[in-house]
Design an enzyme around this catalytic site. Structure first.
Site, mmCIF file in Angstrom:
data_model
loop_
_atom_site.group_PDB
_atom_site.id
_atom_site.type_symbol
_atom_site.label_atom_id
_atom_site.label_comp_id
_atom_site.label_asym_id
_atom_site.label_seq_id
_atom_site.Cartn_x
_atom_site.Cartn_y
_atom_site.Cartn_z
ATOM 1 N N ARG A 8 0.842 -1.195 0.000
ATOM 2 C CA ARG A 8 0.000 0.000 0.000
ATOM 3 C C ARG A 8 0.877 1.245 0.000
ATOM 4 N NH1 ARG A 8 -2.533 0.520 4.664
ATOM 5 N NH2 ARG A 8 -3.884 2.121 3.840
ATOM 6 N N LYS B 155 3.657 -6.959 12.186
ATOM 7 C CA LYS B 155 2.879 -7.196 10.961
ATOM 8 C C LYS B 155 3.106 -8.611 10.428
ATOM 9 C CE LYS B 155 1.739 -4.981 6.588
ATOM 10 N NZ LYS B 155 1.470 -3.699 5.952
ATOM 11 N N ARG C 21 0.876 4.927 19.234
ATOM 12 C CA ARG C 21 1.810 5.743 20.018
ATOM 13 C C ARG C 21 2.119 5.035 21.337
ATOM 14 N NH1 ARG C 21 0.767 10.337 23.428
ATOM 15 N NH2 ARG C 21 -1.419 9.999 23.080
HETATM 16 C C1 BTN Z 1 0.614 -3.758 2.404
HETATM 17 O O1 BTN Z 1 1.314 -2.796 2.084
HETATM 18 O O2 BTN Z 1 0.431 -4.060 3.581
HETATM 19 C C2 BTN Z 1 -0.056 -4.585 1.335
HETATM 20 C C3 BTN Z 1 0.819 -5.717 0.892
HETATM 21 C C4 BTN Z 1 0.188 -6.576 -0.180
HETATM 22 C C5 BTN Z 1 1.157 -7.601 -0.731
HETATM 23 C C6 BTN Z 1 0.496 -8.573 -1.670
HETATM 24 S S1 BTN Z 1 1.536 -9.947 -2.057
HETATM 25 C C7 BTN Z 1 0.441 -10.444 -3.295
HETATM 26 C C8 BTN Z 1 -0.028 -9.195 -3.998
HETATM 27 N N1 BTN Z 1 0.915 -8.824 -5.030
HETATM 28 C C9 BTN Z 1 1.523 -7.671 -4.765
HETATM 29 O O3 BTN Z 1 2.377 -7.135 -5.484
HETATM 30 N N2 BTN Z 1 1.093 -7.170 -3.612
HETATM 31 C C10 BTN Z 1 0.073 -8.023 -3.020
#
Ligand code: BTN
Length: 263
Positions: A62, A127, A260
């Site tokens: 993201r 995460k 925080r």
């Molecule tokens: C995030 O930033 O938290 C979202 C991550 C999403 C990763 C997944 S892996 C499968 C799909 N292909 C990608 O390039 N991204 C998503």
């Protein structure tokens, strides 16, 4: 940890209820791809297809971030879902996908996973996975990307900026990714089928079970603004509500949220 079990279409399908098998058009599995999301976005005929890869060379996260995607037995999953028309509550789709993944992890046997708004999968403040939704053309089609750390090795992954964890480390065993992917599809397909009839009141109750931020002191970065307050759940549009010390309350539709430390 013992050897990684390869991704296998038949094993995924075997674990899936017949009525859900019938929904899926195809499961594509690649040893390496730039990004499973990008690949499915480029396949206009791929409605209801799943794309999986053992590694991604340009995994997307993201907010334009990179999703580190080494060949280590992780899950890089994408599904192209085609609604008949653009659903009214499109903004809540990512939240719904997050709940489906949290419930799939529970069905797999994990306890203690949480969702950090809008749709990060967390375990004990670290995460475990992330979700990236990308709208396709036509606009009622969406590619749902899910990345889950299921085989990440700590000593080789020094370049991930945030605190992360891995399911095989948590459960102290190798992860059967085929079974976990089937568990995700088992939750996700019915949730997507029901999404055109989305009801925020009902959904809020589901969300509460997994809401990691609720009642936590949070730091919000919204554009140029940096604010501190206390998270207090979702509003009617699925935005994050935050209460501030002066008694005001604001809702954020998209913001960078960090928890925080309260000293
Ligand atoms: C995030 O930033 O938290 C979202 C991550 C999403 C990763 C997944 S892996 C499968 C799909 N292909 C990608 O390039 N991204 C998503």
């Amino acid at each position: 940890m013992s050897a990684v079990i390869p991704l296998n279409q038949d094993q995924i399908l075997t674990e899936l209820a017949p009525e859900l098998q019938a929904v899926l058009q195809q499961i594509y599995i690649f040893p390496s791809l730039d990004s499973t999301n990008t690949w499915l976005l480029e396949q206009p005929q791929a409605c209801f297809c799943v794309c999986l890869a053992e590694e991604q060379t340009a995994g997307r996260g993201r907010r334009g971030r990179v999703w580190q995607s080494p060949n280590m037995g992780n899950i890089y999953f994408s599904l192209r879902w085609c609604f008949q028309q653009v659903p009214a509550n499109y903004a809540c789709l990512g939240l719904v996908v997050g709940v489906a993944v949290a419930e799939a992890l529970a069905a797999y046997g994990l306890q203690g996973q949480m969702l950090k708004w809008p749709n990060d999968i967390y375990y004990q403040g670290q995460k475990l996975g992330g979700i990236l939704l990308q709208t396709a053309q036509p606009l009622q089609q969406v590619v749902i990307g899910i990345g889950l750390n299921t085989g990440m090795q700590r000593d080789t992954m020094t370049h991930i900026e945030q605190a992360w964890c891995d399911l095989s480390e948590i459960l102290q065993e190798s992860i059967d990714r085929n079974r976990l992917i089937a568990a995700i599809l088992q939750q996700l397909i019915p949730a997507l089928q029901a999404f055109p009839q989305f009801n925020m009141h009902t959904f809020k109750q589901q969300w509460q079970r997994w809401d990691w931020l609720v009642d936590q002191a949070v730091r919000i970065e919204a554009g140029q603004e940096i604010l501190q307050g206390k998270a207090c759940g979702l509003d009617e549009q699925g935005q994050l509500q935050v209460a501030f010390a002066d008694g005001s309350c604001r809702a954020f539709s998209s913001a960078e949220v960090s928890v925080r430390q309260v000293s």
